[in-house]
Scaffold this active site. Structure first.
Site, PDB file in Angstrom:
ATOM      1  CB  SER A  80     -28.469  11.288 -37.750  1.00 35.74           C
ATOM      2  OG  SER A  80     -29.851  11.465 -37.939  1.00 35.74           O
ATOM      3  CE1 TYR A 121     -28.105   8.792 -42.562  1.00 37.67           C
ATOM      4  CE2 TYR A 121     -29.870   9.097 -40.972  1.00 37.67           C
ATOM      5  CZ  TYR A 121     -28.801   9.603 -41.687  1.00 37.67           C
ATOM      6  OH  TYR A 121     -28.415  10.908 -41.521  1.00 37.67           O
TER       7      TYR A 121
END
Ligand SMILES: NC(=O)c1ccc[n+]([C@@H]2O[C@H](COP(=O)([O-])OP(=O)(O)OC[C@H]3O[C@@H](n4cnc5c(N)ncnc54)[C@H](O)[C@@H]3O)[C@@H](O)[C@H]2O)c1
Length: 262
Positions: free
Chosen positions: A149, A162
């Site tokens: 990501s 995350y």
């Protein structure tokens, strides 16, 4: 089924595994693999969703088989490997897409979310890579695409675990690619770093920021270059990296975010 990239990308004869394939980017990636001719194994902890995705692929003329898999479970990966050995004897492509996002901060108690997020995003990706590499070493070829990501690229005060988990995914990708390259194997391992993409996961994040920032347009302007990507736009890059067209691409971590991170 006519391919997204008919004549340019041909995965006929390949066996492709996609985790997190019941929804979002994983589902679009599974669809892309199948549309290019691969037999596609649709893996997700959501059994019903995986079956629906496989049905949609079949309805479009592709070849897909659904199997339930919780990527955090090492025994479940072993069961999958046994089945693959019996039924197919090979793995050509693995897309590690299963992932979760949680809100947490380093200055708050975060070990629960940290373990949960790392369990899916990091352990799940590592279990997948080690399983697939055992098959790929036998044929000396293969392609692995890990979904990281753009959240991995800088500090992330809203989703610390995350961002860190995706940084780990990117780094394991580079290390694994060096290992296979130095072993003289034609096994390419890359990571795709999407920006905001229009899926259930992004919706949950957007909902939180819409309220804080005073509207969805403001959230999109700040996080998504004005619009979120569609899952199919990310799947196109996944498909390219999985294919022979990316024969000299390995160990790369590629952002796909319309210059949001520039
Ligand atoms: N949507 C975004 O904006 C965005 C941006 C960057 C990266 N990503 C990454 O892309 C990947 C896909 O995300 P998405 O947006 O499509 O999310 P999504 O929530 O739409 O889909 C995720 C899928 O993963 C499955 N999954 C979750 N935990 C699992 C587990 N333990 N075992 C097996 N399957 C599991 C879910 O059931 C679901 O089908 C994730 O790794 C995510 O971190 C998403």
């Amino acid at each position: 089924m006519t391919g997204t990239s008919e004549g340019w990308i041909d995965l006929t004869g390949k066996l492709a595994l996609v985790t997190g394939a019941a929804a979002g980017i994983g589902r679009a990636s599974a669809m892309a693999m199948a549309s290019a001719g691969a037999v596609t194994i649709v893996l997700d902890r959501d059994e019903h969703g995986a079956a629906q995705a496989a049905n949609a692929i079949q309805a479009a003329g592709g070849r897909a088989i659904a199997r339930q898999l919780d990527v955090t479970s090492e025994p479940a990966w072993h069961d999958l490997a046994d089945w693959l050995e019996r039924e197919w004897g090979r793995v050509d492509i693995l897309v590690n897409c299963a992932g979760i996002a949680r809100f947490d901060r380093v200055d708050e108690a975060m070990f629960e979310t940290y373990r949960e997020v790392f369990g899916v995003n990091v352990d799940g990706t590592l279990f997948g890579m080690t399983m697939a590499l055992r098959f790929m070493r036998k044929t000396g070829q293969g392609a692995i695409v890990n979904i990281s990501s753009t959240a991995s690229l800088k500090g992330n005060p809203a989703m610390a675990s995350y961002g860190a988990s995706k940084a780990a995914v990117s780094h394991f990708t580079r290390s694994a690619a060096l290992e296979t390259n130095r072993a003289g194997l034609d096994i390419r391992i890359n990571a795709v770093l999407p920006g905001f993409t229009d899926t259930a996961m992004a919706q949950a994040v957007h909902d939180r920021f819409d309220e804080k920032l005073g509207g969805h347009d403001k959230t999109l302007a700040i996080f998504s270059s004005g619009r979120a990507a569609q899952p199919e736009e990310i799947a196109n890059l996944v498909l390219f990296l999985a294919s022979e067209r990316a024969s000299f691409v390995s160990g790369s971590t590629i952002s796909i975010d319309r210059a949001q991170g520039a």
